[in-house]
Write a protein that holds these residues in place. Structure first.
Motif, short mmCIF file in Angstrom:
data_model
loop_
_atom_site.label_atom_id
_atom_site.label_comp_id
_atom_site.label_asym_id
_atom_site.label_seq_id
_atom_site.Cartn_x
_atom_site.Cartn_y
_atom_site.Cartn_z
N ASN A 71 0.83 -1.20 0.00
CA ASN A 71 0.00 0.00 0.00
C ASN A 71 0.87 1.26 0.00
OD1 ASN A 71 -2.47 1.36 -0.06
ND2 ASN A 71 -2.58 1.53 2.17
N ILE A 72 1.92 1.21 -0.82
CA ILE A 72 2.82 2.35 -1.01
C ILE A 72 2.69 2.79 -2.46
CG2 ILE A 72 5.22 3.13 -1.04
CD1 ILE A 72 5.79 1.00 1.12
N ARG A 93 19.00 -0.24 7.75
CA ARG A 93 19.63 0.50 6.65
C ARG A 93 19.01 1.90 6.49
NH1 ARG A 93 22.79 -3.13 3.60
NH2 ARG A 93 22.99 -5.01 4.87
N ALA A 94 17.79 2.07 7.06
CA ALA A 94 17.15 3.39 7.03
C ALA A 94 17.28 4.10 8.39
CB ALA A 94 15.68 3.25 6.65
N LYS A 132 5.87 -1.29 6.62
CA LYS A 132 4.94 -1.77 5.59
C LYS A 132 5.65 -2.67 4.58
CE LYS A 132 1.95 1.40 4.00
NZ LYS A 132 1.45 2.73 3.58
N LEU A 133 6.86 -2.30 4.21
CA LEU A 133 7.63 -3.12 3.28
C LEU A 133 7.98 -4.48 3.91
CD1 LEU A 133 9.96 -0.37 1.79
CD2 LEU A 133 8.27 -1.72 0.51
N ASN A 170 17.62 14.92 0.43
CA ASN A 170 17.10 15.29 1.75
C ASN A 170 15.77 14.61 2.07
OD1 ASN A 170 15.59 16.69 -0.12
ND2 ASN A 170 15.50 18.60 1.07
N ALA A 171 15.33 13.68 1.21
CA ALA A 171 14.06 12.99 1.44
C ALA A 171 14.19 12.03 2.63
CB ALA A 171 13.64 12.22 0.20
N THR A 172 13.12 11.92 3.38
CA THR A 172 13.10 11.03 4.54
C THR A 172 12.34 9.75 4.20
OG1 THR A 172 13.15 12.89 6.08
CG2 THR A 172 12.38 10.78 6.95
N ILE A 173 12.95 8.62 4.50
CA ILE A 173 12.25 7.34 4.40
C ILE A 173 11.62 7.09 5.77
CG2 ILE A 173 12.50 4.86 4.00
CD1 ILE A 173 15.06 5.53 2.39
N SER A 174 10.30 7.11 5.83
CA SER A 174 9.63 7.04 7.13
C SER A 174 9.73 5.65 7.74
CB SER A 174 8.16 7.45 7.02
OG SER A 174 7.40 6.41 6.44
#
Length: 240
Positions: free
Chosen positions: A155-156, A200-201, A182-183, A172-176
């Protein structure tokens, strides 16, 4: 009763028990690649979490042996998990944990939330978009055929997921954190595999809050995103 309903009840009941025991579902962080590469940075933290690592592995082993039957599950759960927790507190080594050496008696009163926060801070320092994308690609396409399939399961949004997999996000994007969970649910990873990917995030999933305990159990039971949200909704907690 449908299988989905039994999983929901099983997870809600298990979380309630873990909450009364003040027990986290802590993965064996020594198995994570980031620990192996930066062992010296984590060694000061691990003794404070040793008991939770031992108990979590014992709990996982115990839960896999309990069949869900609504009228008997609660009794079996209390009996079996109490034994598992007792084994952890006595220093017994559950299957899958080799040679844990630190004493835990002197650190029982330490604020575990502070320890988890410290680990997460260390993980963030090592996290990069490229590292996460590389690990996600390695895992994902052994389990799904296309980005579209992964998008539907998790659901991404497809366009975002495609950029993520190809390491095309803005610097500069954030991986929430919720996106990484969810992944993990979509790919049906176990708790250690999930934490390998999440690390890794810059994140860890270890059940130190009600929501995280539920999500850790959802990962462990491979519920998928939809059922995980059903469980969170039942406790009036934020959905993924």
């Amino acid at each position: 009763m449908r299988n989905g309903e039994s999983i929901v009840d099983k997870i809600l009941m298990t979380e309630q028990f873990l909450s009364t025991q003040k027990t986290m579902l802590m993965p064996d962080v020594r198995e994570l690649q980031v620990y192996k590469e930066h062992r010296h940075r984590f060694e000061s933290v691990l003794p404070y979490l040793e008991l939770d690592i031992r108990s979590s592995l014992a709990i996982k082993n115990a839960l896999s042996k309990i069949a869900f039957q609504p009228f008997t599950f609660a009794i079996q759960l209390v009996k079996t998990l109490s034994q598992a927790l007792l084994a952890g507190k006595r220093g017994g080594t559950p299957p899958g944990l080799n040679g844990a050496g630190a004493a835990v008696g002197a650190v029982a009163a330490i604020d575990k939330h502070a320890m988890v926060y410290k680990i997460q801070e260390m993980l963030r320092e090592e996290a990069t978009h490229a590292s996460f994308a590389q690990e996600l690609n390695r895992i994902a396409f052994a389990k799904v055929s296309t980005v579209k399939e992964l998008s539907e399961r998790s659901n991404i949004e497809y366009s975002y997921l495609n950029k993520l997999l190809n390491n095309k996000l803005r610097p500069n994007a954030t991986i929430s954190r919720d996106l990484t969970i969810k992944l993990c649910l979509a790919l049906e990873l176990d708790l250690l595999e999930a934490n390998e990917l999440m690390s890794r995030a810059g994140y860890i999933l270890c059940g130190n809050t009600e929501r995280d305990r539920l999500l850790s159990l959802c990962v462990q039971e491979k519920t998928g995103v939809m059922t995980a949200n059903e469980i969170l909704e039942a406790r009036q907690l934020p959905l993924l």
